[in-house]
Design a protein around this motif. Structure first.
Motif, PDB file in Angstrom:
ATOM      1  N   THR A  97      -3.542 -36.105  32.390  1.00  0.00           N
ATOM      2  CA  THR A  97      -2.374 -36.261  31.518  1.00  0.00           C
ATOM      3  C   THR A  97      -2.026 -34.931  30.848  1.00  0.00           C
ATOM      4  O   THR A  97      -2.840 -34.011  30.808  1.00  0.00           O
ATOM      5  CB  THR A  97      -2.652 -37.305  30.424  1.00  0.00           C
ATOM      6  OG1 THR A  97      -3.760 -36.846  29.645  1.00  0.00           O
ATOM      7  CG2 THR A  97      -2.973 -38.654  31.020  1.00  0.00           C
ATOM      8  N   ASN A  98      -0.815 -34.868  30.302  1.00  0.00           N
ATOM      9  CA  ASN A  98      -0.368 -33.636  29.647  1.00  0.00           C
ATOM     10  C   ASN A  98      -0.778 -33.545  28.182  1.00  0.00           C
ATOM     11  O   ASN A  98      -0.791 -32.460  27.617  1.00  0.00           O
ATOM     12  CB  ASN A  98       1.154 -33.520  29.741  1.00  0.00           C
ATOM     13  CG  ASN A  98       1.585 -33.170  31.156  1.00  0.00           C
ATOM     14  OD1 ASN A  98       0.945 -32.356  31.818  1.00  0.00           O
ATOM     15  ND2 ASN A  98       2.643 -33.805  31.638  1.00  0.00           N
ATOM     16  N   THR A  99      -1.068 -34.677  27.588  1.00  0.00           N
ATOM     17  CA  THR A  99      -1.439 -34.665  26.167  1.00  0.00           C
ATOM     18  C   THR A  99      -2.667 -35.541  25.952  1.00  0.00           C
ATOM     19  O   THR A  99      -2.955 -36.425  26.761  1.00  0.00           O
ATOM     20  CB  THR A  99      -0.314 -35.243  25.275  1.00  0.00           C
ATOM     21  OG1 THR A  99      -0.092 -36.610  25.671  1.00  0.00           O
ATOM     22  CG2 THR A  99       0.978 -34.454  25.417  1.00  0.00           C
ATOM     23  N   HIS A 104      -5.383 -41.051  25.965  1.00  0.00           N
ATOM     24  CA  HIS A 104      -5.902 -42.267  25.340  1.00  0.00           C
ATOM     25  C   HIS A 104      -5.013 -43.470  25.581  1.00  0.00           C
ATOM     26  O   HIS A 104      -5.460 -44.606  25.489  1.00  0.00           O
ATOM     27  CB  HIS A 104      -6.129 -42.037  23.847  1.00  0.00           C
ATOM     28  CG  HIS A 104      -7.276 -41.108  23.586  1.00  0.00           C
ATOM     29  ND1 HIS A 104      -8.576 -41.446  23.842  1.00  0.00           N
ATOM     30  CD2 HIS A 104      -7.306 -39.822  23.143  1.00  0.00           C
ATOM     31  CE1 HIS A 104      -9.368 -40.427  23.559  1.00  0.00           C
ATOM     32  NE2 HIS A 104      -8.616 -39.424  23.140  1.00  0.00           N
ATOM     33  N   ALA A 105      -3.743 -43.183  25.895  1.00  0.00           N
ATOM     34  CA  ALA A 105      -2.814 -44.300  26.062  1.00  0.00           C
ATOM     35  C   ALA A 105      -2.838 -44.864  27.484  1.00  0.00           C
ATOM     36  O   ALA A 105      -2.206 -45.877  27.759  1.00  0.00           O
ATOM     37  CB  ALA A 105      -1.395 -43.842  25.708  1.00  0.00           C
ATOM     38  N   LEU A 106      -3.550 -44.208  28.386  1.00  0.00           N
ATOM     39  CA  LEU A 106      -3.575 -44.709  29.767  1.00  0.00           C
ATOM     40  C   LEU A 106      -4.076 -46.151  29.800  1.00  0.00           C
ATOM     41  O   LEU A 106      -5.004 -46.509  29.076  1.00  0.00           O
ATOM     42  CB  LEU A 106      -4.483 -43.835  30.631  1.00  0.00           C
ATOM     43  CG  LEU A 106      -3.928 -42.480  31.073  1.00  0.00           C
ATOM     44  CD1 LEU A 106      -5.033 -41.664  31.740  1.00  0.00           C
ATOM     45  CD2 LEU A 106      -2.754 -42.649  32.017  1.00  0.00           C
ATOM     46  N   SER A 142      -8.240 -37.647  32.965  1.00  0.00           N
ATOM     47  CA  SER A 142      -8.618 -36.444  32.235  1.00  0.00           C
ATOM     48  C   SER A 142      -7.439 -35.885  31.459  1.00  0.00           C
ATOM     49  O   SER A 142      -6.277 -36.179  31.750  1.00  0.00           O
ATOM     50  CB  SER A 142      -9.141 -35.373  33.196  1.00  0.00           C
ATOM     51  OG  SER A 142      -8.103 -34.944  34.047  1.00  0.00           O
ATOM     52  N   PHE A 143      -7.771 -35.100  30.465  1.00  0.00           N
ATOM     53  CA  PHE A 143      -6.786 -34.288  29.766  1.00  0.00           C
ATOM     54  C   PHE A 143      -7.399 -32.906  29.637  1.00  0.00           C
ATOM     55  O   PHE A 143      -8.478 -32.736  29.081  1.00  0.00           O
ATOM     56  CB  PHE A 143      -6.459 -34.865  28.382  1.00  0.00           C
ATOM     57  CG  PHE A 143      -5.799 -33.856  27.482  1.00  0.00           C
ATOM     58  CD1 PHE A 143      -4.557 -33.316  27.820  1.00  0.00           C
ATOM     59  CD2 PHE A 143      -6.416 -33.430  26.309  1.00  0.00           C
ATOM     60  CE1 PHE A 143      -3.948 -32.358  27.007  1.00  0.00           C
ATOM     61  CE2 PHE A 143      -5.813 -32.478  25.495  1.00  0.00           C
ATOM     62  CZ  PHE A 143      -4.585 -31.942  25.839  1.00  0.00           C
ATOM     63  N   ALA A 144      -6.705 -31.914  30.198  1.00  0.00           N
ATOM     64  CA  ALA A 144      -7.215 -30.549  30.139  1.00  0.00           C
ATOM     65  C   ALA A 144      -6.490 -29.818  29.022  1.00  0.00           C
ATOM     66  O   ALA A 144      -5.303 -29.544  29.123  1.00  0.00           O
ATOM     67  CB  ALA A 144      -6.980 -29.855  31.480  1.00  0.00           C
TER      68      ALA A 144
END
Lengths: 320, 308
Positions: A97-99, A104-106, A142-144
């Motif tokens: 995800t981008n943020t 967390h909203a997935l 993931s979120f990078a």
């Protein structure tokens, strides 16, 4: 080991992830140079091998090569050669995800279900018989955080849940299940299977032992033809077991069980958990899905910070 | 120290670029390997100890003088149940020599600084460094993995404890019970890799550590798993030639000399060492540097046909 009484529920040791630093490096570079804000899921490849140490289980490992190549001139197809016995390919998917809010909203249960559905579809269509690696399909969200070089991530290893659950009839080391002649032949057959580049990384298979104690390892798709007229033969379902625990099979058995139950409707089956250096064990026994990886026993994602090796200012300081 | 290391790296890099690689065997004379001998010895290691495999690593870091699919050797997920630093203290407390001291091993260790002198007890006192390191193991709450130092930026995990819709199925999950002692904490695992060092013309060993929850171990903590005679001296933290990130490595500057000694000992006993066995000898010697990392280097490998 002595098996429990006829009615104990078969419990599986969960799969565990292990991510090489190179994976995060390549993910960062892909995110910056290729994906940009596009957060559509990307197919990735995980690797695992049968347990080879008696004290620790093997993990599903992600390496830099798990991701598509980040250089544009090379094809994005996996250029890794097959046939490495320590690298069974497992297809997976990453939702990056981008943020952090997006992470967390997935809809985690939804994503898991979607992957489980693919497994189920492959079982029903018979694709899983041709390419058994799809039975261990996995999911990574993931979120990078590329400003801080930290990575939030969470693995899921979708497992189709049998209802009612499978019960354990008996659990024994292979040496007690086979005659010494059979054991020798099984061992030779496995050596051949594991040493051939064509089969070394095929994680699910059949073990056929004819009435002369001669063993052959076969592909799952050969199940029907293995039902020969030979009365004395034994047929076992086998898989590379990453788990080291003596009394529990590893996670990959779950979806193999689902396949066996749905495809052939067998009531009681012999399984062989293939582990190296410790011999094997056998199980007899008679879709919803679970599988998010636990982090220290809790259902939370993990975070890794690679600022030390990725932050240019820190690198400059340590290089000074 | 760091600067001199950098200077040396730069020097070494330049020499590696402008000199060709060794083509004539000097295995018995100098204990070194040519590139093709390294590949031969690696092939033999992979076939005898199948937990090892060849890998090609980062495409951008490939060495042209090695086959692209045989850039380096690696064995992953090797258990390390105890800290070497701790082990040595135990031995020392028990008044025992930690360094192997039978005649076979003398030659291997002598090159790493002082040979153990049984009368020189003063030298056996743990150094400040090893005391510092061993402190960590008593502080169970210290997180060991990478990513904990920027605590200001990392949100408390508890904030995100997912109470949402995730389905669980405790009946068929094997939930690991909480460890009642510190055994779990200590079960680290290592990826051990062997690269070819063109400058020294020897193999070089690299360590990537993971803590008990398989998070990357800080390089500093890796030194706990190195024999304290070698930590921070022959074992240093450097960039891996084929992989991302900083990794601990046994510096190869004396490898040729050590291997030469081992070969001499073998030859003095009438054993003619073969070059394809080089890595077995080499790994046996490396085991004295990382005594608690249980990688496979035994020649007799059995797939486990008769399970115990």
């Amino acid at each position: 080991m002595e098996g429990g009484s006829g009615k104990s529920i078969l419990q599986f040791a969960p799969f565990q992830s292990s991510v090489d630093e190179g994976f995060w490096h390549r993910l960062s570079s892909l995110k910056l140079n290729k994906f940009g804000v596009d957060d559509s899921p990307v197919p990735i490849t995980g690797f695992y091998a049968p347990c080879s140490q008696s004290q620790v289980s093997n993990h599903l490992t992600l390496l830099a090569e798990s991701l598509p190549s980040d250089s544009s001139e090379e094809s994005s197809v996996l250029a890794v050669s097959r046939g490495n016995r320590n690298r069974c390919f497992v297809p997976g998917i990453i939702y990056n995800t981008n943020t952090v809010e997006g992470f967390h909203a997935l809809d985690k249960q939804g994503l898991l279900k979607a992957e489980a559905q693919k497994i189920w579809k492959d079982i029903c269509s018979g694709k899983a018989l041709e390419d058994s690696s799809v039975l261990s399909r996995f999911l990574l969200i993931s979120f990078a955080d590329l400003k801080k070089w930290s990575f939030h991530y969470w693995f899921a290893f979708p497992a189709l849940v049998l209802d009612p659950p499978a019960t354990l009839v008996n659990l024994r080391p292979a040496s007690q299940c086979f005659s010494s002649e059979e054991a020798e032949s099984v061992s030779a057959a496995f050596n051949e299977w594991r040493n051939s580049s064509l089969t070394a990384d095929v994680p699910f298979f059949l073990v056929h032992i004819d009435s002369n104690s001669h063993a052959t390892i076969k592909h799952l798709k050969d199940w029907e033809t293995s039902q020969s007229a030979d009365d004395g033969h034994k047929l076992l379902f086998g898989f590379y077991d990453p788990c080291h625990l003596p009394n529990h099979p590893g996670w990959p058995l779950r979806n193999l069980l689902a396949l066996v139950c749905s495809r052939w409707d067998l009531k009681s089956v012999h399984f062989l958990c293939y582990r190296e250096s410790r011999g094997w064990r056998n199980h007899g026994h008679v879709p919803n899905a679970v599988g998010w990886e636990l982090n220290k026993g809790r259902r939370v994602p993990r975070i890794i910070s690679l600022a030390k090796s990725m932050d240019p200012t820190r690198l400059a300081i340590s290089a000074a | 120290m760091v600067l001199s290391q950098k200077l040396h790296e730069a020097f070494k890099g330049t020499v590696e670029r402008i000199t060709g690689h060794r083509t004539v065997s000097a295995f018995k004379e100098k204990g070194v390997l040519s590139v093709s001998e390294f590949v031969t010895a690696g092939d033999n290691l992979v076939s005898k100890c199948p937990t090892w495999s060849w890998e090609s690593g980062e495409p951008s870091k490939r060495k042209p003088y090695l086959p692209s699919e045989k850039q380096y050797l690696i064995t992953r997920n090797v258990p390390c149940l105890r800290r070497a630093a701790y082990l040595e203290e135990e031995y020392e407390a028990a008044g025992m020599e930690i360094l192997l001291d039978n005649e076979d091993n003398d030659g291997w260790l002598a090159t790493h600084g002082k040979p153990k002198d049984t009368s020189g007890e003063v030298e056996n006192l743990p150094s400040i460094e090893s005391l510092e390191i061993s402190k960590n193991r008593d502080v169970k709450s210290v997180p060991s993995h990478v990513g904990v130092e920027d605590e200001d930026d990392i949100p408390d995990m508890a904030d995100f404890e997912e109470a949402d819709n995730i389905e669980i199925d405790p009946g068929t999950y094997l939930i690991a019970h909480e460890p009642d002692d510190d055994n779990i904490l200590r079960t680290r695992t290592y990826d051990v890799s062997i690269t070819y060092d063109k400058y020294y013309q020897t193999p070089r060993v690299w360590l990537t550590g993971y803590d008990e929850s398989r998070m990357l171990l800080q390089a500093e903590l890796v030194l706990e798993d190195v024999s304290q005679d070698h930590a921070r001296k022959t074992v240093t933290i450097e960039d891996h030639p084929h992989l991302s990130g900083k990794h601990a490595s046994v510096h190869p500057c004396r490898h040729g000399a050590v291997m030469k000694k081992i070969i001499d000992v073998l030859m003095s006993r009438g054993v003619e060492p073969e070059v394809d066995k080089y890595l077995f000898l080499f790994l046996k010697f490396v085991a004295s540097v990382i005594p608690t990392i249980e990688y496979d280097y035994t020649m007799d490998f059995d797939l486990g046909s008769s399970s115990s």
